[in-house]
Scaffold this active site. Structure first.
Site, PDB file in Angstrom:
ATOM      1  N   HIS A  13      -1.053 -11.235  46.364  1.00  0.00           N
ATOM      2  CA  HIS A  13      -1.501 -11.408  44.974  1.00  0.00           C
ATOM      3  C   HIS A  13      -0.292 -11.376  44.048  1.00  0.00           C
ATOM      4  O   HIS A  13       0.322 -10.335  43.868  1.00  0.00           O
ATOM      5  CB  HIS A  13      -2.473 -10.276  44.580  1.00  0.00           C
ATOM      6  CG  HIS A  13      -2.947 -10.349  43.153  1.00  0.00           C
ATOM      7  ND1 HIS A  13      -4.267 -10.260  42.806  1.00  0.00           N
ATOM      8  CD2 HIS A  13      -2.282 -10.508  41.993  1.00  0.00           C
ATOM      9  CE1 HIS A  13      -4.388 -10.354  41.499  1.00  0.00           C
ATOM     10  NE2 HIS A  13      -3.183 -10.503  40.975  1.00  0.00           N
ATOM     11  N   HIS A  15       1.699 -13.555  40.375  1.00  0.00           N
ATOM     12  CA  HIS A  15       1.705 -14.580  39.317  1.00  0.00           C
ATOM     13  C   HIS A  15       3.108 -15.190  39.243  1.00  0.00           C
ATOM     14  O   HIS A  15       4.046 -14.502  38.870  1.00  0.00           O
ATOM     15  CB  HIS A  15       1.353 -13.949  37.961  1.00  0.00           C
ATOM     16  CG  HIS A  15       0.031 -13.251  37.973  1.00  0.00           C
ATOM     17  ND1 HIS A  15      -1.121 -13.828  37.506  1.00  0.00           N
ATOM     18  CD2 HIS A  15      -0.332 -12.027  38.450  1.00  0.00           C
ATOM     19  CE1 HIS A  15      -2.144 -12.996  37.676  1.00  0.00           C
ATOM     20  NE2 HIS A  15      -1.688 -11.891  38.250  1.00  0.00           N
ATOM     21  N   LYS A  98     -10.402 -17.416  42.497  1.00  0.00           N
ATOM     22  CA  LYS A  98     -10.244 -16.163  41.769  1.00  0.00           C
ATOM     23  C   LYS A  98     -11.334 -16.030  40.714  1.00  0.00           C
ATOM     24  O   LYS A  98     -11.542 -16.932  39.897  1.00  0.00           O
ATOM     25  CB  LYS A  98      -8.857 -16.157  41.094  1.00  0.00           C
ATOM     26  CG  LYS A  98      -8.595 -14.961  40.232  1.00  0.00           C
ATOM     27  CD  LYS A  98      -8.393 -13.700  41.053  1.00  0.00           C
ATOM     28  CE  LYS A  98      -8.289 -12.479  40.171  1.00  0.00           C
ATOM     29  NZ  LYS A  98      -7.069 -11.734  40.356  1.00  0.00           N
ATOM     30  N   HIS A 135     -11.030  -9.979  40.131  1.00  0.00           N
ATOM     31  CA  HIS A 135     -10.526  -9.016  39.143  1.00  0.00           C
ATOM     32  C   HIS A 135     -11.740  -8.168  38.768  1.00  0.00           C
ATOM     33  O   HIS A 135     -12.605  -8.613  38.019  1.00  0.00           O
ATOM     34  CB  HIS A 135      -9.948  -9.719  37.915  1.00  0.00           C
ATOM     35  CG  HIS A 135      -9.357  -8.749  36.937  1.00  0.00           C
ATOM     36  ND1 HIS A 135      -8.003  -8.628  36.715  1.00  0.00           N
ATOM     37  CD2 HIS A 135      -9.943  -7.807  36.164  1.00  0.00           C
ATOM     38  CE1 HIS A 135      -7.786  -7.667  35.823  1.00  0.00           C
ATOM     39  NE2 HIS A 135      -8.960  -7.148  35.471  1.00  0.00           N
ATOM     40  N   HIS A 173      -6.015  -5.559  43.294  1.00  0.00           N
ATOM     41  CA  HIS A 173      -5.320  -4.475  42.576  1.00  0.00           C
ATOM     42  C   HIS A 173      -6.248  -3.302  42.233  1.00  0.00           C
ATOM     43  O   HIS A 173      -6.497  -3.021  41.072  1.00  0.00           O
ATOM     44  CB  HIS A 173      -4.611  -4.999  41.319  1.00  0.00           C
ATOM     45  CG  HIS A 173      -5.350  -6.017  40.498  1.00  0.00           C
ATOM     46  ND1 HIS A 173      -6.627  -5.830  40.050  1.00  0.00           N
ATOM     47  CD2 HIS A 173      -4.966  -7.240  40.040  1.00  0.00           C
ATOM     48  CE1 HIS A 173      -6.999  -6.883  39.349  1.00  0.00           C
ATOM     49  NE2 HIS A 173      -6.012  -7.753  39.339  1.00  0.00           N
ATOM     50  N   ASP A 246       0.790  -8.002  42.497  1.00  0.00           N
ATOM     51  CA  ASP A 246       0.395  -8.379  41.137  1.00  0.00           C
ATOM     52  C   ASP A 246       1.620  -8.536  40.242  1.00  0.00           C
ATOM     53  O   ASP A 246       1.566  -8.288  39.036  1.00  0.00           O
ATOM     54  CB  ASP A 246      -0.598  -7.382  40.524  1.00  0.00           C
ATOM     55  CG  ASP A 246      -1.389  -8.000  39.377  1.00  0.00           C
ATOM     56  OD1 ASP A 246      -1.315  -9.227  39.176  1.00  0.00           O
ATOM     57  OD2 ASP A 246      -2.075  -7.240  38.674  1.00  0.00           O
TER      58      ASP A 246
END
Ligand code: DOR
Ligand code: ZN
Length: 345
Positions: A13, A15, A98, A135, A173, A246
């Site tokens: 995971h 970005h 997601k 999330h 997360h 994350d």
């Protein structure tokens, strides 16, 4: 023990962002990770197989020469995602979708407003073997921000899991004792990732002595009892929890602001910090499973064959990183000492 050789890990995971930012984020991750699950919350978001495919190409163009790295692409669910979009994305090699409840976090405004309408999409995902990455926070204004994960599990996640027994779900997360407990007690189709910051820190590290914007992420750091529960869960070596940093860069000015962005950019130190955490927990034997084995097994992918070596060496995370456009990022753990260092891949 002064060296640690483990199967090369993956980051389940993160970005990468887009544009020139890829020149920073892709090399930082590919220094020690073989693959990464790439979050789709760009502006505009990556909502289809063809958008994921062109994003994959932009990421691949930023992989340093001579380094082997595979981005694993995801799409962003919206109210308009259809089973046909899922089928098409699966054909394009997208491995997961997601789910952001709309408004839950960075760039989630165009995400899902009504979870109940997503059932046909979840069924299509199960059919195509695509994973659902969640999330897990409710967005109701009357729910305290520290309770949003717990309430999401009670009001949303339990139902999604029950209605979709063959869908593989990753609660991303995780930050609470309730999340760890839920995942450990759920079927083997449910797993979780956990970040370095949620294992290392609790909300005191965000708020005591002044607000520390570089420790602000979502879901927000919780009280120390939750941190301890997460540490206890990973120290058991459970295959249901694996590495997902994350890592989420934001330029310095966007973090050090009256309304600072959520996200910790941890790619420069994450693997070393996880090693440090597992060592402190007396659980170094479980680091390899957490970093390199549980994730691919859950996703149904091959384990990496390469190795990575960490050496016991003190170093300091840089206090800031300069981007190609001269903007700065303050990385997670900036200026602080780390005891392990990746030596060679
Ligand atoms: O802290 C976070 N940052 N949490 C998220 O869910 C999104 C991420 C980002 O994109 O910056
Ligand atoms: Zn994220």
């Amino acid at each position: 023990m002064d060296t640690l050789t483990i199967r090369k890990p993956d980051d389940w995971h993160l970005h990468f962002r887009d544009g020139f930012m890829l020149q920073e984020t892709v090399p930082a991750t590919s220094r020690c990770f073989s693959r990464a699950i790439v979050m789709p919350n760009l502006i505009p978001p990556v909502t289809t197989g063809s958008l994921a495919e062109s994003y994959r190409q932009r990421i691949e163009a930023a992989i340093p020469k001579g380094s082997a790295f595979t981005p694993l692409m995801t799409i962003y669910l919206t109210d308009d995602t259809s089973p046909a979009i899922i089928a098409d994305a699966s054909k394009a090699g997208v491995v997961a979708a997601k789910l952001y409840p709309a408004g839950a976090t960075t760039n989630s405004a165009s995400a899902v407003h009504n979870l109940d309408q997503m059932q046909p999409v979840f069924e299509a995902m199960a059919h195509h073997g695509m994973l659902l990455l969640i999330h897990g926070e409710v967005t109701d204004p009357d729910i305290d921000i520290f309770d949003r994960e717990k309430v999401f599990i009670e009001r949303r996640l339990i139902g999604i899991v029950e209605r979709n027994p063959s869908l593989k779900i990753v609660l991303e997360h995780i930050t609470t004792a309730e999340a760890a407990q839920f995942v450990l007690g759920a079927s083997d189709r449910v797993a979780a990732t956990v970040t370095p910051q949620h294992l290392l820190y609790n909300r005191n590290d965000l708020l005591v002595g002044g607000i520390r914007p570089h420790n602000y992420c979502l879901p927000v750091l919780k009280r120390n009892t939750h941190q301890l529960a997460l540490r206890e869960a990973v120290a058991k070596g459970t295959p249901k929890i694996f590495l997902g940093t994350d890592s989420a860069p934001h330029e310095r000015g966007k973090k050090e602001s009256a309304c600072g962005c959520a996200g910790c950019y941890s790619a420069w130190s994450a693997l070393e910090l996880y090693a440090q955490i597992f060592e402190d927990l007396g659980a170094l034997d479980y680091l390899e499973g957490f970093a390199s084995e549980h994730g691919p097994r859950f996703y149904g992918l091959e384990l990496n064959q390469e190795k990575v070596k960490l050496v016991r060496e003190s170093w300091h995370v840089p206090t800031e990183i300069t981007l190609p456009d001269q903007n700065k990022i303050v990385p997670f753990y900036a200026g602080m000492e780390v005891r392990w260092k990746v030596q060679e891949v």
